[in-house]
Structure formats: structure tokens, C-alpha cells
Design a protein around this motif. Sequence first.
Motif, PDB file in Angstrom:
ATOM      1  N   ARG A 114    -115.735 -40.521 -43.336  1.00 11.46           N
ATOM      2  CA  ARG A 114    -115.043 -39.506 -44.447  1.00 11.46           C
ATOM      3  C   ARG A 114    -115.305 -40.209 -45.797  1.00 11.46           C
ATOM      4  O   ARG A 114    -115.277 -41.387 -45.690  1.00 11.46           O
ATOM      5  CB  ARG A 114    -113.957 -38.893 -44.392  1.00 11.46           C
ATOM      6  CG  ARG A 114    -113.631 -38.162 -42.936  1.00 11.46           C
ATOM      7  CD  ARG A 114    -112.529 -37.426 -42.733  1.00 11.46           C
ATOM      8  NE  ARG A 114    -112.530 -36.691 -41.545  1.00 11.46           N
ATOM      9  CZ  ARG A 114    -111.790 -35.978 -41.157  1.00 11.46           C
ATOM     10  NH1 ARG A 114    -110.301 -36.226 -42.076  1.00 11.46           N
ATOM     11  NH2 ARG A 114    -111.267 -35.130 -40.081  1.00 11.46           N
ATOM     12  N   ARG A 124    -110.065 -32.940 -47.935  1.00  5.17           N
ATOM     13  CA  ARG A 124    -110.516 -32.071 -46.965  1.00  5.17           C
ATOM     14  C   ARG A 124    -110.079 -30.694 -46.736  1.00  5.17           C
ATOM     15  O   ARG A 124    -108.620 -30.639 -46.481  1.00  5.17           O
ATOM     16  CB  ARG A 124    -110.497 -32.541 -45.407  1.00  5.17           C
ATOM     17  CG  ARG A 124    -111.403 -31.890 -44.499  1.00  5.17           C
ATOM     18  CD  ARG A 124    -112.678 -32.142 -44.686  1.00  5.17           C
ATOM     19  NE  ARG A 124    -113.458 -31.460 -43.710  1.00  5.17           N
ATOM     20  CZ  ARG A 124    -114.072 -32.221 -42.685  1.00  5.17           C
ATOM     21  NH1 ARG A 124    -114.083 -33.409 -42.679  1.00  5.17           N
ATOM     22  NH2 ARG A 124    -114.861 -31.407 -41.662  1.00  5.17           N
ATOM     23  N   ARG A 126    -109.448 -27.514 -44.773  1.00  2.00           N
ATOM     24  CA  ARG A 126    -109.579 -27.093 -43.283  1.00  2.00           C
ATOM     25  C   ARG A 126    -109.647 -25.741 -43.089  1.00  2.00           C
ATOM     26  O   ARG A 126    -108.362 -25.155 -43.705  1.00  2.00           O
ATOM     27  CB  ARG A 126    -108.680 -27.922 -42.348  1.00  2.00           C
ATOM     28  CG  ARG A 126    -108.935 -29.328 -42.368  1.00  2.00           C
ATOM     29  CD  ARG A 126    -108.037 -29.940 -41.255  1.00  2.00           C
ATOM     30  NE  ARG A 126    -108.122 -31.671 -41.451  1.00  2.00           N
ATOM     31  CZ  ARG A 126    -109.092 -32.099 -40.583  1.00  2.00           C
ATOM     32  NH1 ARG A 126    -109.910 -31.236 -39.857  1.00  2.00           N
ATOM     33  NH2 ARG A 126    -109.125 -33.528 -40.740  1.00  2.00           N
ATOM     34  N   PRO A 127    -110.424 -24.972 -42.443  1.00  2.00           N
ATOM     35  CA  PRO A 127    -110.468 -23.595 -42.176  1.00  2.00           C
ATOM     36  C   PRO A 127    -109.173 -23.211 -41.385  1.00  2.00           C
ATOM     37  O   PRO A 127    -109.188 -23.956 -40.323  1.00  2.00           O
ATOM     38  CB  PRO A 127    -111.640 -23.132 -41.742  1.00  2.00           C
ATOM     39  CG  PRO A 127    -112.183 -24.612 -41.120  1.00  2.00           C
ATOM     40  CD  PRO A 127    -111.465 -25.689 -41.920  1.00  2.00           C
ATOM     41  N   GLU A 128    -108.438 -22.206 -41.668  1.00  2.00           N
ATOM     42  CA  GLU A 128    -107.486 -21.788 -40.929  1.00  2.00           C
ATOM     43  C   GLU A 128    -107.345 -20.606 -40.077  1.00  2.00           C
ATOM     44  O   GLU A 128    -106.815 -20.181 -39.181  1.00  2.00           O
ATOM     45  CB  GLU A 128    -105.998 -21.621 -41.653  1.00  2.00           C
ATOM     46  CG  GLU A 128    -105.682 -23.106 -42.473  1.00  2.00           C
ATOM     47  CD  GLU A 128    -104.532 -22.815 -43.092  1.00  2.00           C
ATOM     48  OE1 GLU A 128    -103.799 -21.878 -43.372  1.00  2.00           O
ATOM     49  OE2 GLU A 128    -104.236 -23.928 -43.787  1.00  2.00           O
ATOM     50  N   GLU A 157    -116.574 -21.182 -41.310  1.00  2.00           N
ATOM     51  CA  GLU A 157    -115.991 -22.645 -40.775  1.00  2.00           C
ATOM     52  C   GLU A 157    -115.040 -22.510 -39.613  1.00  2.00           C
ATOM     53  O   GLU A 157    -115.213 -23.343 -38.711  1.00  2.00           O
ATOM     54  CB  GLU A 157    -115.518 -23.609 -41.828  1.00  2.00           C
ATOM     55  CG  GLU A 157    -116.759 -23.925 -42.796  1.00  2.00           C
ATOM     56  CD  GLU A 157    -116.005 -24.840 -43.784  1.00  2.00           C
ATOM     57  OE1 GLU A 157    -114.842 -25.356 -43.942  1.00  2.00           O
ATOM     58  OE2 GLU A 157    -116.735 -25.734 -44.654  1.00  2.00           O
ATOM     59  N   HIS A 158    -114.192 -21.378 -39.794  1.00  2.00           N
ATOM     60  CA  HIS A 158    -113.321 -21.268 -38.660  1.00  2.00           C
ATOM     61  C   HIS A 158    -114.002 -20.850 -37.331  1.00  2.00           C
ATOM     62  O   HIS A 158    -113.715 -21.313 -36.177  1.00  2.00           O
ATOM     63  CB  HIS A 158    -112.170 -20.272 -39.023  1.00  2.00           C
ATOM     64  CG  HIS A 158    -111.159 -20.343 -37.979  1.00  2.00           C
ATOM     65  ND1 HIS A 158    -111.033 -19.308 -37.216  1.00  2.00           N
ATOM     66  CD2 HIS A 158    -109.921 -21.161 -37.738  1.00  2.00           C
ATOM     67  CE1 HIS A 158    -109.962 -19.474 -36.450  1.00  2.00           C
ATOM     68  NE2 HIS A 158    -109.337 -20.732 -36.754  1.00  2.00           N
ATOM     69  N   ARG A 194    -117.344 -23.049 -49.701  1.00  2.00           N
ATOM     70  CA  ARG A 194    -117.561 -24.368 -49.810  1.00  2.00           C
ATOM     71  C   ARG A 194    -118.944 -24.539 -49.825  1.00  2.00           C
ATOM     72  O   ARG A 194    -119.989 -23.817 -49.176  1.00  2.00           O
ATOM     73  CB  ARG A 194    -117.215 -25.414 -48.831  1.00  2.00           C
ATOM     74  CG  ARG A 194    -117.303 -26.706 -48.895  1.00  2.00           C
ATOM     75  CD  ARG A 194    -116.755 -27.418 -47.653  1.00  2.00           C
ATOM     76  NE  ARG A 194    -115.953 -27.199 -46.702  1.00  2.00           N
ATOM     77  CZ  ARG A 194    -114.712 -27.402 -46.700  1.00  2.00           C
ATOM     78  NH1 ARG A 194    -114.241 -28.269 -47.484  1.00  2.00           N
ATOM     79  NH2 ARG A 194    -113.907 -26.997 -45.794  1.00  2.00           N
ATOM     80  N   GLU A 227    -118.310 -34.126 -46.485  1.00  2.00           N
ATOM     81  CA  GLU A 227    -117.430 -33.109 -46.790  1.00  2.00           C
ATOM     82  C   GLU A 227    -117.595 -31.719 -46.546  1.00  2.00           C
ATOM     83  O   GLU A 227    -116.913 -31.034 -46.323  1.00  2.00           O
ATOM     84  CB  GLU A 227    -116.895 -33.333 -48.190  1.00  2.00           C
ATOM     85  CG  GLU A 227    -116.364 -34.372 -48.497  1.00  2.00           C
ATOM     86  CD  GLU A 227    -115.513 -34.446 -49.796  1.00  2.00           C
ATOM     87  OE1 GLU A 227    -115.881 -33.578 -50.665  1.00  2.00           O
ATOM     88  OE2 GLU A 227    -114.722 -35.436 -50.091  1.00  2.00           O
ATOM     89  N   TYR A 230    -119.166 -28.613 -41.499  1.00  2.00           N
ATOM     90  CA  TYR A 230    -119.365 -27.648 -40.589  1.00  2.00           C
ATOM     91  C   TYR A 230    -120.914 -27.321 -40.934  1.00  2.00           C
ATOM     92  O   TYR A 230    -121.620 -26.932 -39.915  1.00  2.00           O
ATOM     93  CB  TYR A 230    -118.432 -26.643 -40.780  1.00  2.00           C
ATOM     94  CG  TYR A 230    -117.143 -27.061 -40.440  1.00  2.00           C
ATOM     95  CD1 TYR A 230    -116.509 -26.915 -39.252  1.00  2.00           C
ATOM     96  CD2 TYR A 230    -116.087 -27.396 -41.655  1.00  2.00           C
ATOM     97  CE1 TYR A 230    -115.285 -27.279 -38.945  1.00  2.00           C
ATOM     98  CE2 TYR A 230    -114.884 -27.558 -41.173  1.00  2.00           C
ATOM     99  CZ  TYR A 230    -114.373 -27.437 -39.847  1.00  2.00           C
ATOM    100  OH  TYR A 230    -113.396 -27.955 -39.538  1.00  2.00           O
TER     101      TYR A 230
END
Length: 294
Positions: A114, A124, A126-128, A157-158, A194, A227, A230
Motif C-alpha cells: 500500500r 484508505r 473502505r466501503p461499508e 466496491e462493497h 473513487r 489505492e 477493487y
Amino acid sequence: MDQFRPERAEPLSPARRRACIDHVRSQLNVSERRACRVLGQHRSTQRRIPRCRADEDRLVADMIELARQYGRYGYRRIAALLREAGWSVSDGRIERLWRREGLKVPAKQPKKGRLWLNDGSCVRLRPEHRNHVWSYDFVHCRTDDGRAFRTLNILDEHSRECLAIRVERKLNSTDVIDVLTDLFILRGAPSFIRSDNGPEFVAQAVRDWIAAVGAKTAYIEPGSPWENGYCESFNGRFRDELLNGEIFYSLREAQILIEQWRRHYNTKRPHSALGYRPPAPQTIIPIDHRLMMH
């Protein structure tokens, strides 16, 4: 022969030891008792006639057909597809048959690091949940006549669902806005979008439009594709499983085949990060024929 007995032999399956003992007896003209003692095989195991399950031939045939159809899938994805087709099989059984038939498991990708900042932190997002973070990127390819075309890939992405793939000879910021507009109408606006820092993505028109619909941009650092992991992972699967194995004779053919692959990716292809389930499995909705008559 006993003096050449290895102190610690590599473990082999009973079937391979049977074949090894048969080979030793044919070459050295020794008894079965002596060969079994030296090679560590029980005589009852040596004499046992292996019996396959009644359905094994059909299972192997289905497995080989799926391996031929999806040449870049490993045995775990093939096992998931077989279970979806109605087979009650474990990954271990498919792995045994997979290796017995000499099918090759695709090599794993090397792990990537990374981007670490000067203060030791790693940025980063992050998708939730669904519609939290979308990502998108370009992929380049060529038709058989040597002319280039580009694809704009948009991913949730999730859920890992591929929301759209626009295929054109040229794509610019206007095309990005057109595709996102259609998706926003169908699915609503995500919290973040993104992308990399390419000219189509940092165009002021795109930034203004994204802000106007209530989403936020999340650009990655220059020269840091991990970065956008996904989307980069999806692009790799897209190129490996489709683009590298197809000859596109026209742009229209490319558009049709790529859309077919996108639908298969969403509804059929097992995804390892989702427990070998597809990102958006197809749901069969019963139709009331009385309504159709009206």
C-alpha cells in the motif's frame, strides 16, 4: 533392496503407492510382500480394488466442461458453480478430481503493498454498504483491424457488482457524466466516487456535476493504482478472462460480448471475497399471467 529404503519418504496417496509397487515388481521381479514392506503399503490396501461413486463420471464430465468454458477459474470456483448446478460436492472432492484429471490451477497474483505516507499512516476509504463507494477506470484494447477502443468500468466496491461498462472508440469526461447520470437515475447517488487522476476524471465539468448531485470525489494518489484496488482487481479479471481470450472483429461485437461477460460476472461468476457467491445473483420473479393479459 532393503538397503536403499529411504528413511523418510514423501507421503503419497494409496493409489499412487499401488502404481509405484506395481512398477517396482515389474522392474525388479520381487514379491508383493517385500515391495509393500519397503514402500510402506499395507497388503490389503495394495489388493483393494478402488470403486468410484456411481455419479463420478458425470461429475467429472461437468467439471471438465466448466473448466473448458471458464479456463481461468480454479477448482474452488468450479466447485461453487457445480453446487449451484445441483451437485452436492465439497471443495476437497473437486480438488482431488481436478488434480487427477491434470487440470491446472491458475497461479495466484503476487501481493501488492500500500501507499504509506511520511507520517506512517495509510490512506484508505473502505466501503461499508451498497452505494457507499463506487470506483471507475479505463481499460484499453483493440479490435482485429488494429484500431483501439476503450472501456469505462464502474464498480460498486462493497457488493463487487459491475454497474456498467461503456465501450467506445473514444471516451471523455462527457461520456463519464452520461454513464453516471444513467446509473444515478437507476440506483441513486453514492456517497463517494473513487477514481484516478486522469484528465477525464479531474475535468472540472465532472467534479462540478458530482458535487451537484451530492456525492464526493475520492481521487487516489498519482502513481498508486493499489489505492483503487477493487477496480484494479476487476480490470485484471476482465482482461484475463475476456479480453485476452477474444478476437473482436468490430466495435459492435466487442460491445455485445463485453456486456454478456458483465452480466455473467454479476449473476453467475463465483466471487472469492463473497464466499464464492456472485455479486448480484439473478432472481426469478414469478409472473402473474392474468396481469399480462391486460
